[in-house]
Structures are given as structure tokens and as C-alpha cells.
Write a protein that holds these residues in place. Sequence first.
Motif, PDB file in Angstrom:
ATOM      1  N   TYR A  84       0.843  -1.204   0.000  1.00  0.00           N
ATOM      2  CA  TYR A  84       0.000   0.000   0.000  1.00  0.00           C
ATOM      3  C   TYR A  84       0.872   1.245   0.000  1.00  0.00           C
ATOM      4  O   TYR A  84       1.998   1.252   0.512  1.00  0.00           O
ATOM      5  CB  TYR A  84      -0.898   0.018   1.242  1.00  0.00           C
ATOM      6  N   ALA A  85       0.315   2.313  -0.545  1.00  0.00           N
ATOM      7  CA  ALA A  85       0.986   3.614  -0.486  1.00  0.00           C
ATOM      8  C   ALA A  85      -0.039   4.708  -0.732  1.00  0.00           C
ATOM      9  O   ALA A  85      -1.077   4.492  -1.371  1.00  0.00           O
ATOM     10  CB  ALA A  85       2.114   3.701  -1.506  1.00  0.00           C
ATOM     11  N   VAL A  86       0.261   5.896  -0.224  1.00  0.00           N
ATOM     12  CA  VAL A  86      -0.591   7.056  -0.427  1.00  0.00           C
ATOM     13  C   VAL A  86       0.324   8.258  -0.573  1.00  0.00           C
ATOM     14  O   VAL A  86       1.433   8.284  -0.033  1.00  0.00           O
ATOM     15  CB  VAL A  86      -1.580   7.236   0.754  1.00  0.00           C
ATOM     16  N   GLY A  87      -0.121   9.259  -1.332  1.00  0.00           N
ATOM     17  CA  GLY A  87       0.733  10.419  -1.562  1.00  0.00           C
ATOM     18  C   GLY A  87      -0.050  11.721  -1.583  1.00  0.00           C
ATOM     19  O   GLY A  87      -1.281  11.736  -1.688  1.00  0.00           O
ATOM     20  N   ILE A  88       0.704  12.816  -1.496  1.00  0.00           N
ATOM     21  CA  ILE A  88       0.148  14.162  -1.585  1.00  0.00           C
ATOM     22  C   ILE A  88       0.903  14.928  -2.659  1.00  0.00           C
ATOM     23  O   ILE A  88       2.129  14.892  -2.719  1.00  0.00           O
ATOM     24  CB  ILE A  88       0.249  14.902  -0.231  1.00  0.00           C
ATOM     25  N   LYS A  89       0.146  15.616  -3.525  1.00  0.00           N
ATOM     26  CA  LYS A  89       0.739  16.404  -4.612  1.00  0.00           C
ATOM     27  C   LYS A  89       0.093  17.778  -4.641  1.00  0.00           C
ATOM     28  O   LYS A  89      -1.127  17.895  -4.499  1.00  0.00           O
ATOM     29  CB  LYS A  89       0.518  15.703  -5.960  1.00  0.00           C
ATOM     30  N   ASN A  90       0.918  18.815  -4.829  1.00  0.00           N
ATOM     31  CA  ASN A  90       0.362  20.153  -5.015  1.00  0.00           C
ATOM     32  C   ASN A  90      -0.233  20.283  -6.409  1.00  0.00           C
ATOM     33  O   ASN A  90       0.144  19.565  -7.343  1.00  0.00           O
ATOM     34  CB  ASN A  90       1.433  21.221  -4.820  1.00  0.00           C
ATOM     35  N   VAL A  91      -1.174  21.202  -6.562  1.00  0.00           N
ATOM     36  CA  VAL A  91      -1.802  21.486  -7.846  1.00  0.00           C
ATOM     37  C   VAL A  91      -1.465  22.930  -8.221  1.00  0.00           C
ATOM     38  O   VAL A  91      -1.589  23.841  -7.394  1.00  0.00           O
ATOM     39  CB  VAL A  91      -3.327  21.304  -7.775  1.00  0.00           C
ATOM     40  N   GLY A  92      -1.056  23.139  -9.455  1.00  0.00           N
ATOM     41  CA  GLY A  92      -0.756  24.485  -9.919  1.00  0.00           C
ATOM     42  C   GLY A  92       0.648  24.920  -9.575  1.00  0.00           C
ATOM     43  O   GLY A  92       1.368  24.278  -8.808  1.00  0.00           O
ATOM     44  N   PHE A  93       1.044  26.053 -10.175  1.00  0.00           N
ATOM     45  CA  PHE A  93       2.349  26.618  -9.866  1.00  0.00           C
ATOM     46  C   PHE A  93       2.328  27.243  -8.477  1.00  0.00           C
ATOM     47  O   PHE A  93       1.298  27.729  -8.012  1.00  0.00           O
ATOM     48  CB  PHE A  93       2.750  27.641 -10.917  1.00  0.00           C
ATOM     49  N   SER A  94       3.480  27.273  -7.858  1.00  0.00           N
ATOM     50  CA  SER A  94       3.565  27.558  -6.428  1.00  0.00           C
ATOM     51  C   SER A  94       4.541  28.692  -6.141  1.00  0.00           C
ATOM     52  O   SER A  94       5.089  29.331  -7.041  1.00  0.00           O
ATOM     53  CB  SER A  94       4.016  26.288  -5.687  1.00  0.00           C
ATOM     54  N   GLU A  95       4.754  28.915  -4.847  1.00  0.00           N
ATOM     55  CA  GLU A  95       5.796  29.796  -4.335  1.00  0.00           C
ATOM     56  C   GLU A  95       5.735  31.214  -4.904  1.00  0.00           C
ATOM     57  O   GLU A  95       6.738  31.797  -5.294  1.00  0.00           O
ATOM     58  CB  GLU A  95       7.168  29.180  -4.584  1.00  0.00           C
ATOM     59  N   GLY A  96       4.516  31.765  -5.005  1.00  0.00           N
ATOM     60  CA  GLY A  96       4.358  33.145  -5.425  1.00  0.00           C
ATOM     61  C   GLY A  96       4.327  33.370  -6.914  1.00  0.00           C
ATOM     62  O   GLY A  96       4.232  34.520  -7.370  1.00  0.00           O
ATOM     63  N   PHE A  97       4.389  32.304  -7.701  1.00  0.00           N
ATOM     64  CA  PHE A  97       4.333  32.450  -9.152  1.00  0.00           C
ATOM     65  C   PHE A  97       2.961  33.008  -9.555  1.00  0.00           C
ATOM     66  O   PHE A  97       1.936  32.580  -9.034  1.00  0.00           O
ATOM     67  CB  PHE A  97       4.564  31.099  -9.824  1.00  0.00           C
ATOM     68  N   ASP A  98       2.961  33.974 -10.470  1.00  0.00           N
ATOM     69  CA  ASP A  98       1.706  34.562 -10.930  1.00  0.00           C
ATOM     70  C   ASP A  98       1.032  33.588 -11.889  1.00  0.00           C
ATOM     71  O   ASP A  98       1.149  33.683 -13.109  1.00  0.00           O
ATOM     72  CB  ASP A  98       1.987  35.905 -11.618  1.00  0.00           C
ATOM     73  N   ASP A  99       0.304  32.662 -11.306  1.00  0.00           N
ATOM     74  CA  ASP A  99      -0.270  31.556 -12.077  1.00  0.00           C
ATOM     75  C   ASP A  99      -1.670  31.944 -12.545  1.00  0.00           C
ATOM     76  O   ASP A  99      -2.626  31.930 -11.774  1.00  0.00           O
ATOM     77  CB  ASP A  99      -0.324  30.300 -11.209  1.00  0.00           C
ATOM     78  N   TYR A 100      -1.780  32.281 -13.816  1.00  0.00           N
ATOM     79  CA  TYR A 100      -3.066  32.694 -14.366  1.00  0.00           C
ATOM     80  C   TYR A 100      -3.264  32.061 -15.733  1.00  0.00           C
ATOM     81  O   TYR A 100      -2.347  31.470 -16.307  1.00  0.00           O
ATOM     82  CB  TYR A 100      -3.136  34.224 -14.484  1.00  0.00           C
ATOM     83  N   SER A 101      -4.467  32.211 -16.259  1.00  0.00           N
ATOM     84  CA  SER A 101      -4.749  31.775 -17.613  1.00  0.00           C
ATOM     85  C   SER A 101      -5.729  32.747 -18.247  1.00  0.00           C
ATOM     86  O   SER A 101      -6.392  33.538 -17.561  1.00  0.00           O
ATOM     87  CB  SER A 101      -5.327  30.357 -17.634  1.00  0.00           C
ATOM     88  N   THR A 102      -5.795  32.679 -19.560  1.00  0.00           N
ATOM     89  CA  THR A 102      -6.621  33.594 -20.344  1.00  0.00           C
ATOM     90  C   THR A 102      -7.543  32.786 -21.240  1.00  0.00           C
ATOM     91  O   THR A 102      -7.138  31.751 -21.776  1.00  0.00           O
ATOM     92  CB  THR A 102      -5.745  34.497 -21.229  1.00  0.00           C
ATOM     93  N   ALA A 103      -8.764  33.247 -21.401  1.00  0.00           N
ATOM     94  CA  ALA A 103      -9.702  32.600 -22.317  1.00  0.00           C
ATOM     95  C   ALA A 103     -10.500  33.667 -23.059  1.00  0.00           C
ATOM     96  O   ALA A 103     -10.950  34.650 -22.450  1.00  0.00           O
ATOM     97  CB  ALA A 103     -10.639  31.657 -21.579  1.00  0.00           C
ATOM     98  N   ARG A 104     -10.655  33.455 -24.336  1.00  0.00           N
ATOM     99  CA  ARG A 104     -11.510  34.309 -25.154  1.00  0.00           C
ATOM    100  C   ARG A 104     -12.719  33.482 -25.578  1.00  0.00           C
ATOM    101  O   ARG A 104     -12.569  32.386 -26.135  1.00  0.00           O
ATOM    102  CB  ARG A 104     -10.755  34.803 -26.380  1.00  0.00           C
ATOM    103  N   VAL A 105     -13.912  34.007 -25.304  1.00  0.00           N
ATOM    104  CA  VAL A 105     -15.154  33.296 -25.627  1.00  0.00           C
ATOM    105  C   VAL A 105     -16.014  34.206 -26.499  1.00  0.00           C
ATOM    106  O   VAL A 105     -16.225  35.379 -26.163  1.00  0.00           O
ATOM    107  CB  VAL A 105     -15.912  32.876 -24.358  1.00  0.00           C
ATOM    108  N   ARG A 106     -16.481  33.649 -27.579  1.00  0.00           N
ATOM    109  CA  ARG A 106     -17.313  34.409 -28.519  1.00  0.00           C
ATOM    110  C   ARG A 106     -18.623  33.675 -28.741  1.00  0.00           C
ATOM    111  O   ARG A 106     -18.623  32.458 -28.999  1.00  0.00           O
ATOM    112  CB  ARG A 106     -16.571  34.569 -29.852  1.00  0.00           C
ATOM    113  N   MET A 107     -19.743  34.399 -28.600  1.00  0.00           N
ATOM    114  CA  MET A 107     -21.049  33.835 -28.930  1.00  0.00           C
ATOM    115  C   MET A 107     -21.649  34.644 -30.075  1.00  0.00           C
ATOM    116  O   MET A 107     -21.657  35.878 -30.041  1.00  0.00           O
ATOM    117  CB  MET A 107     -21.995  33.861 -27.726  1.00  0.00           C
ATOM    118  N   GLU A 108     -22.135  33.933 -31.078  1.00  0.00           N
ATOM    119  CA  GLU A 108     -22.727  34.590 -32.247  1.00  0.00           C
ATOM    120  C   GLU A 108     -23.782  33.674 -32.856  1.00  0.00           C
ATOM    121  O   GLU A 108     -23.915  32.505 -32.480  1.00  0.00           O
ATOM    122  CB  GLU A 108     -21.643  34.903 -33.279  1.00  0.00           C
TER     123      GLU A 108
END
Length: 794
Positions: free
Chosen positions: A477-501
Amino acid sequence: MGVTGSPTNIHQGTRIRGGIGESTLRPDGILKVTGEFAYSSDMWHEDMLWGHTLRSTAAHAEIVSIDTSEALATSGVHAVLTYDDLPTSVKNYGLEIQDTPVLAHGKVRHHGEPVALVAADHPETARRAAAKIRIDYRELPVITDEASATAPDAILVHEGRSDHHAGHVPHPNIVHRQPIVRGDADAAAARADVIVSGEYVFGMQDQAFLGPESGLAVPAEDGGVDLYVATQWLHSDLRQIAPVLGLPEDKVRMTLSGVGGAFGGREDLSMQIHACLLALRTGKPVKIVYNRFESFFGHVHRHPAKLWYEHGATRDGKLTHMKCRIVLDGGAYASASPAVVGNASSLSVGPYVIDDVDIEAIALYTNNPPCGAMRGFGAVQACFAYEAQMDKLAAELGMDPVEFRQLNAMEQGTLLPTGQVVDSPAPVAELLRRVKARPLPPERQWEVAGEQADVRALPGGLSNTTHGEGVVRGIGYAVGIKNVGFSEGFDDYSTARVRMEIIGGEPVVTVHTAMAEVGQGGVTVHAQIARTELGVAQVTIHPADTQVGSAGSTSASRQTYVTGGAVKHSCEAVREKVLEIGRRKFGTYHPAWATAELLLEDGKVVTDGGEVLADLADVLEDEAVDIELEWRHRPTEAFDLRTGQGNGHVQYSFAAHRAVVEVDTELGLVKVIELACAQDVGKALNPLSVEGQIQGGTTQGLGVAVMEEIIVDPKTAKVRNPSFTDYLIPTILDTPTIPVDVLELADDHAPYGLRGIGEAPTLSSTPAVLAAIRNATGLELNRTPVRPEHLTGT
């Protein structure tokens, strides 16, 4: 796959099929399984040239001279470039530290480092011409481990280092160092009834993606270049490429081409700058495609590691303290080593409550192959060691290994050694309970009544080396922990453009991001989010390119969280704009426009009571709503460089495994029968994709447990097995049954309550397999991968 959990914050209005929570099919799935999908290596331009990279045959050597005259004289060759031909003063690049030369200058620092480039009208012509380049090397002593890297008289891998890490490392051959100190580990050790320690070795793993590095650079009339490439982070590539070319970023236009897998190996540049340089020099499109041999030198690998751990516990099984030292081999260039060190140190305790810790993690500069990002980086190596320690402690105390882990398991509200509080569900004990409660597979499955034995179910498989003599079952057996996303103060963002027509009288939504689809299924999820938020069935995913804002890297289990969050955010803004248009057009005729909560469903505007107010086609008519927005998760902060304290991570994910193996103890052969996994995913946006991600990560962990390792000669620092003949990865015959049990315990800080899932199963599958082999053999087995000689003593 079992799914349980609490409600999540999904927008409840839509009745459109294919929304969040459904197992919708991937839009690229049929094309990939039928062989019709266009990967980056399939691209073609009628007048293109072929590029080739000449790589060093030495691991550490001065470059005395380079003679390219014979190569230039070869018929069909259009250009040969070396360091002296680079067009600007910017000649280095790198993810965090710009220490990697575009082409080697003065000396080479690892086996396979790029030294020269050739462009020719045929790939074989380019290869033959490159072989004619004469390079005179003066070999230097190689730095291969901590002892040679930090000796008082050690040669420096990088002379005159002045980067931002130099102030807190004890030697210039150390890239980064991160201690974490909390409480008093020495005083706590004095209170322990049992103390165990161990030294562990984790081998160098390759990402082994099936699509080798490739791309096509096309020079443009405006003096810029268009690059079509398989990568993990378009905008990071752009940031590194443009300065070397001497071009503004808007003249380096990048478009994602079909990616044949990544797993971290495409975070760093490979052929991108080289193809662009050759295209701009020749004025012709240039295509570069690595063969498999070159691919092993063309990307970074998982850091091999040496880890020392000490744990203490009371007689009733409560952990008292932990000390550890983790040494990661970063190879010749920094790549993502600082972030890997941060993950390894901050997650080195595992998913357990330990108040008193003394931790140190470092990454070395050596002349071994460069190492950087690979699925679960840093956390994978640490999990291998701390889970072996948990088994040792349980054995010393005479306790069941699962019950011992459950007794010390963290939960929501636990304070981590970094001082950060786990403020979302952490069902560690429950995950362990679930994998343990699962029925075991039948024993002696190779025995078929009245028929010849099924050798496929035996250790050694179709090699037919054993018929069951000396085969012993083991469970671990084993179990683990993992962080999600960039860490340690990194400006972790994303951009999306959505168009409805409105097109052809029907509402259509287009989603445009720079997210790299590398096989994880992000394009499927983005369409599901748009259908859910906008109530429109027809959703088109625009090809990823740099004509939209950055989506960050497809890594760190972050894309569904961060780019999915950006798509959701932009869709919400589009919905509000559409309703604003509707209120302007129809609000005076129906009071519900002003008073009711309005939703978009099935191409209509409806009240929360289900009353239809208007068709979207009537609301928009000739108008289109087009919105591009950035979205950020909550901020993190850098770890203190002395104590390691800080809220360094945005989210955590957890997975547990039970491995069942059968081992031929005489021949040293291992057959993994089952790798059962239980994982909390917050919310399964696409249950089928979730299961696939968990099974894929589990299989990669299996690979490093029993077969995968890049072998580097300790005397020469040269790679000895750069091929799939000698570097083995699991095939379908090696892959066990992988039953998956999914929990959905919402993280209230995340879109839809979701939790990143792609990396966590890679952590715990490796130590679970090792634990099962130890259980079968009684051997200590403190290194990966386990080979037959480790089991037989030969």
C-alpha cells in the motif's frame, strides 16, 4: 469506477447534453485511433528544408575548434550555423535561469548538447552533412554526483554564476537549496520509542512520449516567423525564443500543432529556436523532426535522487518527528530544478501529521543529462522514500501498515510543516480504507483447468521462463500528496476568449485559449464548460496559438483548474453581456427580464422557473459577444529560504494505491497483477477522462518501479541506453488491472469544486509496487527500478 461525494457549485440551469459531469467523447479521439490526426511531425510545406542538430559526443569538454567547411560544400545544404552565427547578444535561454546556450560555446556540459545546425533539402542530406562537421574537443573531468560536485577543488559546471540563487546555496554547483524547519526534531526524537532510517535511490526516468520533438518554422514577409510546434507552454516558448532571434514577440507567431504526449518533457525548448534560426537564415520553411535516439537527448528527464530519511514514533503508533535530506541531480542546466526542489522539500513529509521536522532538499549542477519537469516532479521521489519509511515503522511497531498510516493521516485543517493549513478536504484515511477493502484478485491466475498454463499471467510473461515454480504473491500500500498548480508566489493565471454569435440561425460559441492539448483532454472539458455556462450545444474550440493571452503550462495538474477557470469566467461574462443585450431589447415588454434570475438553456433565455423569454437568435441577431479575460486562483507565496515557512501551494490532491504482485523469487521476475487506486478529484468534470488520467499516471509509476531508468555511465556521464530497445516502458502486457475508485469532495476555492488529478496517481503507484515486492520477498529494496539481480542477489 465508483463516484461519491458532496454537491459542487455547478451552474444548474443548462439541460444541454455534453456539459459538466458527463463522459463526453473527445473531439480528437477518433482521429487519433484511426491514424488520421495530424501531429507536428506530419506538417509539410512544399518548398521546405529539413533541419538537423549536431550534438556533442563528450559530456564535459572544451571546444578547441569547429570546421564546417566540408558540410557547407555538401550538395543540397543551404546553411550551417554555430554559436558564432547567432544573430543577437542573447544566446542563452531557460525556464527560470537563462543558463542554457542555444548552441554550445567554449565547452559542452553534457552528452548530446547541441553544437551546430544544418539545413538541407532532404533529411538524410542534413544528417550526412552534420557528420562532416569536424569538432576538436579537449575532454575535462566530469561532475557526476554530490561528492564530485561539492568537493573543495571541484570544477564548476557553470563558471562565474551570478544568478539569483547563488546567495543561499553553499556551492556554485548547487542550483537551489530549500530547508524546512518546524518544531524541534532532535527533542522529539528523544521522546520516540522507535526510530527507523533509510537511504533511498530513485533512478532517472524518461517521459517517453510517443511523438518525438518536431515543428515547422516559416519565415514571413514582415521579417518575422510563424512556428508550428508541439509544446506544453506556447507563451513561455515565445518569451525565450524572441530575444534570441532579435524579434519583438508579435513577430514570432506560434501555433500549437498535434502533440504526441508530453509529461513535462516539452516544458523546455528543444528544436524551436533552431528551426526559427535556420528559417530566417535561409528564407525558407524549415522542418525539424527528432528520431527516437535524438529525442532522448533533446528533452529533460526526471531528476534521479538520493534520499535519507529518519522517522520516529511512540509505542502506540503516533509519529514523533521526521528528518530528511534529498539530493536531486539536475544535470548540466537548471531547467525546472528550483521548482522541483520546492516541491520535494515542501511535500517530503507526505500526507501525515508530524509537528517536528528538519528537512533539506538541494539540486545539483552536474555533467549528467539535464533534468526538469516530469509528472509529479519532486513529490514522486519523496513519496517513494517516505512510504518505505511508513512500512518500516509499522513493521517495527507490529502494526498493520494501512492502520498505521490512517492513525497519522492528515485531514482538512492539518497544519503542514511549511505552516500552511490544508483548507479543503484531505480524505487520506478514507482513500486507504477504500483500496484495502477492495476484493483481492484470484491467486494463481495462470492455472487454467484442463488446459496449458496461461503464461501471460506469470512473471516473465510470454518469455515463458517460469510455470509457477517459486512464485510468491505480495501486497503493498501507499498514499501520496501532490500540489496542484504553480507555487511559491508564481503569478499563475490563464486567459480565455469566448465568442457567442448566431450562424445559420443557431447560436454558436467559440472558445479560444493558448492551452496546449497534449492528450489530457482539455479541449473536451472546455467545450463542456461552455455548454454548461452558456446553454449552447454547438461549441467550437479554436486552435491554440499566441494570438490570445497566455494559458500557462500544461503541467502541475493545473489546466482544468486554471484555464478551465478562465473559460468559466469568460463564459459568465459573455452570459451577462447577452442578458444585458436582451434586457435592452425585450426588457420593457416583460418584467421578468428585470426581476428573475435568468439562465441560458437550449439556445434560449429562461427564468429560474423555466419560463422562456426569448431565443438567443432573436437576442443576438447580427450582434456577437466576444470577451477575453484573465483568471487567477488565490495567491501563493515563496517559501522562506531559511525556515521553509510560507503558504506555497494553492491546492493539494491525494491518491492511494494497493499493489498486488507475483514474484518468481528464483529468477527475480515480477508480474504486477493489480494496481487499485482511490483518489479524490473534487468534481469529475468528465468521468471517463478522469479514469483515463488516473490509469495513465498509475502506469507511469509502475514503469519507474520495475523497468524504467536512463543509465548514465558514472565515469563518462554518457547515456548508455537512448532507445526503446534498451529503455523499457510498460506495454499492454505489463499493465495490470487498474480499478479506480473516485471520490468527489468539493474544494470550495476551485471552479466547480474540482481538484487537479493528473499527477497524484503517479506518486503512490511506485511505492505501492515496491511495498508489494518487499512483502513477497522480505528484501529491503531501497532503489528504483527493481531489477532481477536485486531480487536474486546475482
